[in-house]
Motif scaffolding. Structure first.
Motif, mmCIF file in Angstrom:
data_model
loop_
_atom_site.group_PDB
_atom_site.id
_atom_site.type_symbol
_atom_site.label_atom_id
_atom_site.label_comp_id
_atom_site.label_asym_id
_atom_site.label_seq_id
_atom_site.Cartn_x
_atom_site.Cartn_y
_atom_site.Cartn_z
ATOM 1 N N SER A 47 0.837 -1.198 0.010
ATOM 2 C CA SER A 47 -0.007 0.000 -0.125
ATOM 3 C C SER A 47 0.837 1.366 -0.107
ATOM 4 O O SER A 47 0.515 2.345 -0.768
ATOM 5 C CB SER A 47 -0.842 -0.166 1.181
ATOM 6 N N THR A 48 1.985 1.205 0.858
ATOM 7 C CA THR A 48 2.804 2.387 0.819
ATOM 8 C C THR A 48 3.417 2.660 -0.373
ATOM 9 O O THR A 48 3.434 3.875 -0.721
ATOM 10 C CB THR A 48 3.768 2.227 1.807
ATOM 11 N N ILE A 51 0.886 4.369 -2.672
ATOM 12 C CA ILE A 51 0.515 5.937 -2.484
ATOM 13 C C ILE A 51 1.873 6.582 -2.810
ATOM 14 O O ILE A 51 1.618 7.681 -3.506
ATOM 15 C CB ILE A 51 0.603 6.085 -0.889
ATOM 16 N N GLU A 55 1.542 9.765 -5.449
ATOM 17 C CA GLU A 55 1.130 10.960 -4.503
ATOM 18 C C GLU A 55 2.501 11.454 -4.364
ATOM 19 O O GLU A 55 2.670 12.620 -3.724
ATOM 20 C CB GLU A 55 0.508 10.656 -3.339
ATOM 21 N N ARG A 84 -7.934 -2.146 6.834
ATOM 22 C CA ARG A 84 -7.304 -2.416 5.414
ATOM 23 C C ARG A 84 -8.487 -2.761 4.258
ATOM 24 O O ARG A 84 -9.536 -3.637 4.818
ATOM 25 C CB ARG A 84 -6.258 -3.714 5.547
ATOM 26 N N LEU A 91 -9.331 0.588 -4.050
ATOM 27 C CA LEU A 91 -8.980 0.714 -2.647
ATOM 28 C C LEU A 91 -8.360 -0.695 -2.238
ATOM 29 O O LEU A 91 -7.742 -0.611 -1.084
ATOM 30 C CB LEU A 91 -9.707 1.386 -1.852
ATOM 31 N N HIS A 94 -5.261 -1.309 0.259
ATOM 32 C CA HIS A 94 -4.966 -0.169 0.896
ATOM 33 C C HIS A 94 -5.177 -0.350 2.364
ATOM 34 O O HIS A 94 -5.974 -0.831 2.640
ATOM 35 C CB HIS A 94 -5.303 1.016 0.255
ATOM 36 N N LEU A 96 -6.219 2.231 5.630
ATOM 37 C CA LEU A 96 -6.689 3.315 6.016
ATOM 38 C C LEU A 96 -5.776 4.088 6.595
ATOM 39 O O LEU A 96 -5.573 5.489 6.269
ATOM 40 C CB LEU A 96 -7.868 3.417 6.558
ATOM 41 N N ASN A 98 -2.340 4.295 6.345
ATOM 42 C CA ASN A 98 -1.379 4.871 5.469
ATOM 43 C C ASN A 98 -2.101 5.980 4.545
ATOM 44 O O ASN A 98 -1.575 7.270 4.703
ATOM 45 C CB ASN A 98 -1.273 3.944 4.258
ATOM 46 N N LEU A 99 -3.392 6.128 4.544
ATOM 47 C CA LEU A 99 -4.094 7.078 3.837
ATOM 48 C C LEU A 99 -4.418 8.252 4.586
ATOM 49 O O LEU A 99 -4.217 9.374 4.224
ATOM 50 C CB LEU A 99 -5.529 6.631 3.170
ATOM 51 N N LYS A 102 -1.092 10.248 4.972
ATOM 52 C CA LYS A 102 -0.974 11.006 3.541
ATOM 53 C C LYS A 102 -1.929 12.062 3.552
ATOM 54 O O LYS A 102 -1.507 13.182 3.325
ATOM 55 C CB LYS A 102 -0.948 10.020 2.310
ATOM 56 N N ALA A 103 -3.157 11.932 4.071
ATOM 57 C CA ALA A 103 -3.968 13.207 4.104
ATOM 58 C C ALA A 103 -3.343 14.256 4.974
ATOM 59 O O ALA A 103 -3.419 15.579 4.673
ATOM 60 C CB ALA A 103 -5.362 12.615 4.414
#
Length: 302
Positions: A47-48, A51, A55, A84, A91, A94, A96, A98-99, A102-103
């Motif tokens: 997932s990392t 991203i 991004e 997850r 998605l 991924h 959550l 990590n997201l 990131k956010a």
């Protein structure tokens, strides 16, 4: 001064990545805000990695893993952070957490601020600092002179890399350097040797800080066999030599290892060799046994 205990220490710094660092920090979580983790940010898998490719920015996976292991109060926030996505949509796979990191990174001036926001949300007392706030990857040269790029590929190497470096060269996070300078005790490991432990030591300013610090330094060895074929072949003495070559000085005062590790060639360092395995997962450290072993190391070094 003999008979110091962990409780007497003002600042403990643990260095590493993912599972291993999270385990050490949860074993020492009674230290609260006196405990600081310096977390590797070179991950480019899972997932990392996805991203990072879409991004940009630093790798958040190891940071998320550490935070997960430090959550002591289950909440809606912690359930979200650990969630997850399943299935096979965009998605899928991924995490959550990590997201969310990131956010928050997008909403913050610095990654360190993003981490502090999530620490407050999850009620985590210990500090966590990314090794660098600049995006960075690991780069190895294999025994045939080929360039091997990225943590995932380096973990699959069969022979030890001829050299290992960061690409690009980055500065350590200011707070990480300060924490090392103020530390009474510095812990390195456990974790994947080439891809979790070495990246932090490869930053020139961090190596300099580790050369200069008066702190007691302890290496915590892995319990299970490394998944990386190249790292699995290294002896304890090999690992100490590689780390201290990167740092530029003999700095490791003690090693904490399981009962079956070969200590040949380790030299005049304190060796704490005790059963450390968790009852549920033998290749993971039992938190209480690890805490006790570190206590023994501190008391013996004084």
């Amino acid at each position: 001064m003999r008979n110091r205990t962990l409780a007497d220490l003002d600042r403990v710094v643990a260095i590493g990545g993912g599972h291993g660092l999270g385990r050490v920090m949860s074993a020492l979580s009674t230290l609260g805000s006196r405990l600081t983790g310096v977390v590797t940010t070179t991950d480019n898998g899972g997932s990392t990695g996805r991203i990072r490719r879409s991004e940009g920015g630093i790798a958040w996976g190891d940071m998320r893993n550490c935070l997960n292991q430090l959550i002591t109060e289950p909440s809606v926030a912690s359930a979200m952070f650990e969630y997850r996505f399943a299935g096979n949509g965009e998605l899928a796979g991924h995490n959550l957490g990590n997201l969310m990191l990131k956010a928050l990174d997008h909403l913050s001036v610095r990654p360190v601020e993003a981490i502090n926001l999530i620490r407050n949300l999850l009620k985590v007392d210990a500090f966590l600092i990314p090794m660098s706030e600049q995006p960075v990857d690991l780069l190895a040269i294999d025994d045939e002179g080929n360039m091997i790029y990225g943590e995932t590929a380096i973990d699959q190497m069969h022979n030890a890399p001829q050299s290992l470096r960061l690409s690009p060269t980055v500065n350590a996070t200011r707070e990480a350097i300060e924490a090392v300078g103020e530390a009474d005790l510095i812990l390195i490991g456990p974790g994947s040797f080439y891809t979790s432990l070495m990246p932090v030591l490869l930053m020139p300013d961090m190596a300099q800080a580790l050369r200069r610090t008066p702190a007691t330094m302890v290496f915590i060895g892995n319990l299970g066999k490394e998944l990386s074929p190249a790292a699995a072949r290294l002896t304890l003495a090999d690992k100490l030599a590689i780390m201290e070559k990167a740092i530029g000085k003999k700095v490791i005062d003690a090693v904490v290892i399981g009962p079956h590790v070969n200590t040949q060639g380790v030299g005049d360092r304190l060796i704490i060799q005790e059963p450390l395995d968790a009852a549920d997962i033998p290749y993971r450290h039992d938190r209480q046994l690890l805490h006790n072993a570190l206590e023994h190391a501190i008391q013996s070094i004084g």
